[in-house]
Write a protein that holds these residues in place. Structure first.
Motif, PDB file in Angstrom:
ATOM      1  N   GLU A 221      36.605  96.595   0.843  1.00 30.96           N
ATOM      2  CA  GLU A 221      35.930  96.429   2.114  1.00 30.96           C
ATOM      3  C   GLU A 221      36.941  96.156   3.220  1.00 30.96           C
ATOM      4  O   GLU A 221      37.851  95.338   3.070  1.00 30.96           O
ATOM      5  CB  GLU A 221      34.943  95.254   2.021  1.00 30.96           C
ATOM      6  N   LYS A 223      35.964  95.167   6.265  1.00 36.27           N
ATOM      7  CA  LYS A 223      35.441  94.119   7.131  1.00 36.27           C
ATOM      8  C   LYS A 223      35.825  92.747   6.597  1.00 36.27           C
ATOM      9  O   LYS A 223      36.040  92.558   5.401  1.00 36.27           O
ATOM     10  CB  LYS A 223      33.918  94.239   7.245  1.00 36.27           C
ATOM     11  N   SER A 224      35.878  91.789   7.485  1.00 39.19           N
ATOM     12  CA  SER A 224      36.217  90.429   7.083  1.00 39.19           C
ATOM     13  C   SER A 224      35.063  89.805   6.312  1.00 39.19           C
ATOM     14  O   SER A 224      33.925  90.261   6.380  1.00 39.19           O
ATOM     15  CB  SER A 224      36.532  89.590   8.323  1.00 39.19           C
ATOM     16  N   THR A 225      35.377  88.738   5.588  1.00 38.63           N
ATOM     17  CA  THR A 225      34.365  88.042   4.797  1.00 38.63           C
ATOM     18  C   THR A 225      33.252  87.495   5.694  1.00 38.63           C
ATOM     19  O   THR A 225      32.068  87.548   5.337  1.00 38.63           O
ATOM     20  CB  THR A 225      35.009  86.898   4.007  1.00 38.63           C
ATOM     21  N   PHE A 226      33.638  86.992   6.859  1.00 39.76           N
ATOM     22  CA  PHE A 226      32.640  86.440   7.772  1.00 39.76           C
ATOM     23  C   PHE A 226      31.658  87.508   8.235  1.00 39.76           C
ATOM     24  O   PHE A 226      30.442  87.281   8.240  1.00 39.76           O
ATOM     25  CB  PHE A 226      33.341  85.818   8.985  1.00 39.76           C
ATOM     26  N   ILE A 227      32.182  88.677   8.612  1.00 38.87           N
ATOM     27  CA  ILE A 227      31.308  89.763   9.078  1.00 38.87           C
ATOM     28  C   ILE A 227      30.415  90.256   7.956  1.00 38.87           C
ATOM     29  O   ILE A 227      29.217  90.522   8.160  1.00 38.87           O
ATOM     30  CB  ILE A 227      32.145  90.922   9.663  1.00 38.87           C
ATOM     31  N   ARG A 228      30.971  90.374   6.753  1.00 35.83           N
ATOM     32  CA  ARG A 228      30.161  90.817   5.605  1.00 35.83           C
ATOM     33  C   ARG A 228      29.040  89.823   5.322  1.00 35.83           C
ATOM     34  O   ARG A 228      27.906  90.203   5.030  1.00 35.83           O
ATOM     35  CB  ARG A 228      31.046  90.982   4.372  1.00 35.83           C
ATOM     36  N   THR A 229      29.358  88.518   5.399  1.00 37.16           N
ATOM     37  CA  THR A 229      28.346  87.486   5.170  1.00 37.16           C
ATOM     38  C   THR A 229      27.265  87.552   6.238  1.00 37.16           C
ATOM     39  O   THR A 229      26.059  87.508   5.931  1.00 37.16           O
ATOM     40  CB  THR A 229      29.001  86.093   5.171  1.00 37.16           C
ATOM     41  N   LEU A 230      27.698  87.666   7.485  1.00 36.66           N
ATOM     42  CA  LEU A 230      26.740  87.722   8.588  1.00 36.66           C
ATOM     43  C   LEU A 230      25.837  88.939   8.484  1.00 36.66           C
ATOM     44  O   LEU A 230      24.607  88.840   8.632  1.00 36.66           O
ATOM     45  CB  LEU A 230      27.500  87.736   9.919  1.00 36.66           C
ATOM     46  N   ASN A 231      26.427  90.101   8.205  1.00 33.38           N
ATOM     47  CA  ASN A 231      25.639  91.329   8.076  1.00 33.38           C
ATOM     48  C   ASN A 231      24.643  91.227   6.916  1.00 33.38           C
ATOM     49  O   ASN A 231      23.491  91.664   7.029  1.00 33.38           O
ATOM     50  CB  ASN A 231      26.552  92.531   7.873  1.00 33.38           C
TER      51      ASN A 231
END
Length: 394
Positions: A221, A223-231
């Motif tokens: 992936e 994307k960053s972990t934060f963006i993946r979590t948010l999405n």
């Protein structure tokens, strides 16, 4: 004589069919609806009946549907988060060894159980459309996925709801019952399919998919972990809202009708208040109450309304629980049985046809329904006797 009987049969059939031609299309439906509401209105009074219908539906919308929608949003977000960060894959690997000996399915079927448990029955459809997933199955196994996936549909929602009512061990017992019911339903469906279509026992569900590999599983992936979590949380929550909206018709229509047929008059008589009714279902259940008491452990005939409602919509069935609790009809055994039969059936009458139709095997719908009916009853029976055993031990 035999020739005369044979010759007369077509004439009788043609007379019968010509008789029905004179009945306009909408008349049978109109007669049934008028008869039903006339019967209810003759007991409650027409104004009281109409007021009770409106007040019950309104109260269910405000105090039950929005509560269930909140649970759907939270569980949807958690489910999507589990998918994004590999928890579902981990669960699949853990459950994979159980698939062949218990369900006669390839190990990859564990993914279907996990996905339907976290969401709803139709999740199995999206998986079945994936050729890489379908290539692991023989035809009879592939078709039985409708029964297998349905037995775990909305499982997380059901269990979280029961925990929210203050029960903890009982939902776990119900999950075990649903697991046993799933075995019965899946294997019985496979038996029906092979008996009807013997060639499906050796035919593959799809041709081998050459050159297709699961690249998505190994994709890094960007994307960053934060963006993946948010999405994941937002997308899963959005899916939960859609599920919450989808259960509104079932809760308002089915539950309102079932409650009118289940509850009785209030202490002041019929006033048009919410949750008044004519107690028809308990009266019918009382005639064979010994069956429900022995097999399900139901202490009150009113409780039979839950499995009846779960046939069409498990969300509508869950909406009955708070009212049952307020009447003092609920005990730990009932919660265990409700969890088992609610999860295993999870509205299969309203989803099996669409699921099999999307897979291209609509003609097998009656067999799937018969097998899953047996599975749901077995789930409830196992949950009851397991709960009795647990209470004896602890």
């Amino acid at each position: 004589m035999e020739m005369e009987k044979t010759a007369s049969a077509p004439v009788d059939a043609s007379k019968k069919s010509s008789f029905y031609r004179f009945i306009p299309t909408g008349v049978p439906c109109l007669v049934i609806v008028i008869a039903l509401f006339w019967y209810i209105g003759s007991i409650m009074g027409l104004p009281n009946m109409l007021n009770t219908i409106m007040h019950t539906a309104h109260d269910l919308l405000l105090n039950t549907v929005f509560y269930l929608m909140g649970i759907c949003v939270v569980t949807g977000a958690i489910g999507r988060l589990f998918v994004e960060f590999g928890v579902v894959k981990l669960l699949e690997n853990i459950l994979r060894p159980l698939m062949r000996p218990l369900f006669n399915l390839p190990g990859v079927a564990a993914l279907g159980a996990t996905m339907t448990f976290l969401s709803d029955n139709p999740a199995i459809i999206s998986l079945s459309q994936d050729k890489r997933f379908s290539s692991y199955f023989k035809k009879y196994q592939f078709i039985s996925l409708t029964n297998f996936g349905t037995a775990f549909g909305m499982g997380l929602l059901v269990m979280v709801f029961m925990v929210g009512q203050g029960y903890f061990i009982e939902p776990v017992v119900g999950l075990f019952g649903a697991f046993c019911g799933c075995i019965v339903s899946t294997r019985l469906m496979q038996r029906f399919i092979i008996k009807a279509y013997p060639s499906f026992a050796v035919e593959n569900a799809v041709d081998e998919v050459a050159g297709e590999i699961a690249a998505e599983e190994n994709k890094v992936e960007s994307k960053s972990t934060f963006i993946r979590t948010l999405n994941s949380l937002l997308d899963g929550g959005k899916m939960g809202v859609e599920v919450g909206i989808a259960i509104i018709p079932g809760v308002l229509i089915i539950s309102t009708l079932v409650m009118i047929l289940t509850f009785g008059a209030s202490a002041e008589g019929y006033t048009g208040a919410a949750y008044e009714g004519i107690e028809l279902l308990p009266w019918l259940a009382g005639k064979v109450n010994i069956v429900f008491e022995w097999l399900f452990g139901f202490s009150d005939p009113h409780l039979v309304a839950f499995p009846i409602t779960a046939l069409g919509a498990v969300g509508a069935a869950l909406s009955l629980v708070p009212n049952f609790a307020s009447q003092g009809w609920i005990d730990g055994n009932a919660i265990a049985v409700f969890t088992a039969i609610g999860m295993c059936w999870s509205g299969y009458l309203s989803t099996h046809t669409a699921m099999l139709d999307s897979m291209g095997y609509r003609e097998l719908t009656p067999k799937a329904i018969a097998a899953h009916t047996a599975g749901g009853l077995m789930a409830a029976i196992v949950a009851h006797f397991t709960y009795v055993l647990v209470t004896m031990i602890f």
